[in-house]
Design a protein around this motif. Structure first.
Motif, mmCIF file in Angstrom:
data_model
loop_
_atom_site.group_PDB
_atom_site.id
_atom_site.type_symbol
_atom_site.label_atom_id
_atom_site.label_comp_id
_atom_site.label_asym_id
_atom_site.label_seq_id
_atom_site.Cartn_x
_atom_site.Cartn_y
_atom_site.Cartn_z
ATOM 1 N N PHE A 1 0.765 -1.134 -0.039
ATOM 2 C CA PHE A 1 -0.077 -0.152 -0.065
ATOM 3 C C PHE A 1 0.707 1.059 -0.014
ATOM 4 O O PHE A 1 0.532 2.195 -0.601
ATOM 5 C CB PHE A 1 -1.033 -0.247 1.176
ATOM 6 N N GLN B 1 2.402 1.775 -3.240
ATOM 7 C CA GLN B 1 1.329 2.621 -4.182
ATOM 8 C C GLN B 1 1.185 3.922 -4.142
ATOM 9 O O GLN B 1 1.087 4.787 -4.927
ATOM 10 C CB GLN B 1 0.060 1.533 -4.100
ATOM 11 N N VAL B 2 1.282 4.222 -2.858
ATOM 12 C CA VAL B 2 1.012 5.774 -2.633
ATOM 13 C C VAL B 2 2.104 6.549 -2.972
ATOM 14 O O VAL B 2 2.279 7.698 -3.664
ATOM 15 C CB VAL B 2 0.488 6.063 -1.012
ATOM 16 N N HIS C 1 2.586 7.178 -6.563
ATOM 17 C CA HIS C 1 1.584 8.306 -6.939
ATOM 18 C C HIS C 1 1.946 9.636 -6.395
ATOM 19 O O HIS C 1 1.869 10.682 -7.490
ATOM 20 C CB HIS C 1 0.249 7.891 -6.592
#
Lengths: 428, 428
Positions: A110, A113-114, A117
Motif C-alpha cells: 500500500f 502504491q501511494v 503516485h
C-alpha cells in the motif's frame, strides 16, 4: 568540453532567462543566460549568452528558468486524503481521520502504491526538494526514500516517532521510548544505506504531545550522535501550545531546546504562536520555520508572521503540510503566504506584509537555506534544481519583468511547468 | 425527437454523473444521468439513464457535469493588469494604476483586443455567466457585450458611470450627472439592440465616492424606467465605508437604498462592513452581495461573513473582482471563501464557517439566484449552463462522493475542464 582538475567534465548548457530571489526583498532577472551544468548536477557557470553561444537546450521566449520549489513540511502518508476532511479541530482530525490512515502504511505494498503516485505528482508541481514526515513504519519510510532516489527528487525522509500513551492511539504508536529511539536509529541507517546523494534521513518526533520526555531526549541525542537533521511541529495552534505550556512550563520552542532538539537546521512546522523570545532562541540556534499558511487556516487560530521571523533572523521556508493543507502546489502556498501577511497587517502588525518576492523567496531560497541545501538560487556552485515554466500570457505586453514575475507567482499553474531538473537530471 | 407544443424540438442527450448544490448546505450527487437539452438550450428532462438509454454524448467515468460558474463581479478593463500591482490601498490603486488603464478603453481597437483575449480565457475557466463592469466608454462597453454574444458567454454588461469631480480624475469621468445618465441610457439601448438572449445591460454606478447624488438618483430612476438590473460597490473597506458615513450620514447599504438603487437583484460588491440592519435591508429588497474573498484580502480590512448574510436571507454569489482579485478562477475563489469564513470564526463569529458545499453553492446556484438567471443547478427547466470536468485522481479509490466533491472543489484546476456549455451551446 572543459577540463577541470585534470578530468574531462561533461557539461550541458541551457539557454534561458532566469528569475530568482536571492534574498527576501530582491528579485533578480537574468535575461538570456547560458547556464552550464556539470556532470555532478551542479551549476558550473552562469552568464549572459553571447550571440553565437553554444547551447544544448534553448528555451522558448515565453519560458523562464526558476529555482525548484522546496516543500519544507509534508506528511507523506496523508497523501490519499489530500483535499478532504478539514472540518475538525486538529486533535480530533488526527484521531478520527489521520492516524487510521497512517496506520495503513504497515502494509508495504500500500505504501509503495501511494509513494509511486505522490512523488511524480509533486515533481510535476515543480517541487524538487521535500521534507517528508513518513509513518511510524520503518519499511514504508525506507520505501519512500527509495522512491525519491529512484525518481530523482531531493528529500529528507523521517520515520515518525510517537510513543506517548496519551497523545497517540494504542493501535498507532511506538511501544516504548526505547523502541521509538531504536527504530529511528535503524531508519537512519537504512536510508543512508540507499547511497543516494539526493536522499537524507531526518529525525522526526511528531510533536511534543505525541512523545514522552524520554523519547524526545533520546532522539535529540541520536541527532547529535549521527549528525542528522531534526523536524517537528512547534506551537501550531491553541491546543498544542497550551499542552506544552502546561506540561513543560515553557513555550514549545524553549521546551524543544531543553530536550536538545533545537539544533542548526531543525525544521519547526507552523510556529504560529511564537513570541519575541522564541524567535530570538530559534535564530540563535540556526533553526527555522516551515511556514504552512494554507494549513494554518484550518488548524491554527492565528496567522504566522513570516516578516517578524525573517526580521529576527529566523530561517523560513514554505510547506504544504499535506494533508492539513489541501493543496500540493507551492504556487498556492505563495498566494496564501501573502494572505497570511495581510491578515497580520489587519490585526495591527503594520510591517507584516508579504509580497510576491518574499513569498517566492520562502518557497525557494528560504526553504533551501532552512535545510542547508545548496539550491534555491540559480548560481555557480549550487545544484541545478530548477523548473522551466511558461509565463502567463499578456494581452498587453509591457516588457516589465517585475510585473511578469508577479503574474507568474500569482497566475501560473502546474500545467505551465514544462521541465523540472533535480541535481541536473531532468525528472519531468 | 419529442413533440412539444406542436413543434418538433431537437434534443441532445448527455450521459454523465452530475454534482450540484441546490442550497447552501446540500450537495446532490446524481449518478449516471441522462440530461436532455432542447434546442433553446434549456434542460428538457434529467433522470437516471437506463441500461440502454440513448445518448449523443457519454462522458468518461472520471468526468462529471457541474453547473457553470457565475462570476458576479469583474472589472473587464482591468484584465491586462491581472495579478499585478496589489501593493497599494484602494484609493491610491485606483488613481495610480487602474483609472489610467481604464481610460485606454477610449480606443475601441484596444478594447476589442482585450475582450477577445479575456472572454475565451474566462470560458476556459468554466465561467459561464459574468457580471461585468466595463469602462465609461459606450463603444467599448457595447463591444464587450457583442464579444460575449458572439462567443456564447452569458453576461450582464455595464457601462461604468462615474461623474464626481472629487472621486474621479478629470481625464477619466463622465462630464456631468446628466451626461452620465444619458450615456448609461444609450448603453442600455445599444446592448439590447444586439438582440442576444445571453447578454443584458446592467446599470453600473461605480460606487458612491465616484458619483454625485444627482447621478445616483438619476441612474436609479433609469433602472426603474427601463427595468434594468443594477450593480455597484458597497462598504468595501474602511475608506469607502467612512466616506459614505460622512457624506450620507448612513451606511452604504442605507444610502444606496435612499438613492433608489437597492432593488431586486441589485448586485452589491464586497459588502464586508455590513451590520445587522444592512443585512435586513438588503434581504428585504431582494438584493444581494458579490462576495470577492481574494480581493478583500488586498482591499478590505476585514473578511465578509457569507454565513451571516445567507442566514439573514441575503442573496450571495462569488466574484473574482478582477483585477483587485488576482485570479480568474472561481475554484480559487471557493478556496478563499473558506479561508474568509475561517478568519471570521477565529475573530469570534463561531458559526461563520464556510465549507466546500457552501462555497460551491455561492459560485453557482447562489450567483445565479443573485442575478435572477435560471441556471446554477442542473434541473429541468433551467438553462444548460454547465462544465464537464475531470475529477482529481485518487490513489485510494474510496467511492465516497462527498470526498470526491471536496477534492474537486479544492484541487481541480482549469486544465481539468473538458467542455463548457452555455444555454446548451458548447463554447469550450
Amino acid at each position: 568540453m572543459p577540463v577541470r582538475r585534470g578530468i574531462v567534465v561533461a557539461v550541458t548548457t541551457i539557454r534561458a532567462t532566469v528569475l530568482h530571489t536571492p534574498s527576501p526583498d530582491r528579485l533578480d532577472v537574468l535575461v538570456d543566460q547560458a547556464i552550464e551544468i556539470d556532470d555532478t548536477g551542479r551549476i558550473e557557470r552562469i552568464g549572459a549568452a553571447g550571440p553565437d553561444a553554444h547551447a544544448d537546450v534553448v528555451l522558448p521566449d515565453d519560458t523562464v528558468i526558476v529555482p525548484g520549489f522546496v516543500d519544507t513540511h509534508l506528511h507523506a502518508p496523508q497523501w490519499p486524503q489530500l483535499g478532504t476532511a478539514l472540518d475538525l479541530p486538529l486533535d480530533q482530525w488526527l484521531f478520527e481521520y489521520t492516524f487510521p490512515l497512517e496506520a495503513r502504511f504497515a502494509d508495504l505494498e500500500f505504501a509503495r502504491q501511494v509513494w509511486d503516485h505522490m512523488v511524480p505528482s509533486l515533481l510535476r508541481h515543480g517541487t524538487t526538494t521535500v521534507t517528508y514526515y513518513a509513518s511510524i513504519h520503518e519499511a514504508a519510510t525506507t520505501a519512500l526514500a527509495e522512491t525519491c532516489a529512484r525518481l530523482g527528487q531531493r528529500a529528507f525522509v523521517g520515520r515518525c516517532a510517537m510513543d506517548h500513551p496519551d497523545g497517540t492511539p494504542e493501535w498507532y504508536r511506538d511501544p516504548s521510548p526505547e523502541a521509538s529511539i531504536a527504530a529511528s536509529a535503524r531508519s537512519i541507517d537504512e536510508i543512508r544505506a540507499i547511497g543516494s546523494q539526493l536522499v537524507q534521513p531526518i529525525i522526526t518526533p511528531r510533536f511534543i504531545p505525541a512523545c514522552t520526555d524520554e523519547a524526545l531526549t533520546g532522539l535529540a541525542a541520536l541527532a547529535a550522535d549521527t549528525d542528522t537533521l531534526i523536524q517537528t511541529h512547534c506551537s501550531e495552534g491553541d491546543w498544542e501550545h497550551g499542552h506544552v505550556l502546561e506540561r513543560c512550563g515553557v513555550t514549545d520552542a524553549h521546551a524543544l531546546d531543553r530536550f536538545g532538539l533545537m539544533r542548526e537546521h531543525t525544521v519547526l512546522a507552523h510556529a504560529t504562536h511564537l513570541d519575541d523570545t522564541d524567535r530570538a532562541l530559534i535564530a540563535q540556534r540556526g533553526a527555522g520555520v516551515a511556514h504552512c499558511p494554507l494549513s494554518n487556516v484550518y488548524f491554527s487560530e492565528r496567522a504566522f508572521s513570516a516578516r517578524a521571523a525573517i526580521e529576527a533572523g529566523v530561517r523560513v521556508g514554505l510547506g504544504t503540510d499535506i494533508a492539513g493543507g489541501p493543496s500540493p502546489s507551492l504556487f498556492a502556498q505563495c498566494g496564501h503566504a501573502m494572505v497570511a501577511g495581510r491578515r497580520r497587517v489587519d490585526e495591527g502588525e503594520a510591517d507584516a506584509r508579504v509580497d510576491t518576492t518574499t513569498a517566492f523567496w520562502m518557497a525557494t531560497a528560504g526553504g533551501a537555506d532552512l535545510l542547508g541545501v545548496d539550491a534555491g538560487v540559480i548560481e555557480a556552485g549550487r545544484w541545478f534544481d530548477a523548473v522551466a515554466i511558461r509565463l502567463p500570457d499578456q494581452v498587453v505586453p509591457d516588457g516589465d519583468w517585475a510585473s511578469r514575475f508577479e503574474r507568474l507567482v500569482r497566475l501560473a499553474t502546474p500545467n505551465d511547468i514544462r521541465s523540472v531538473w533535480v541535481a541536473g537530471r531532468q525528472v519531468v
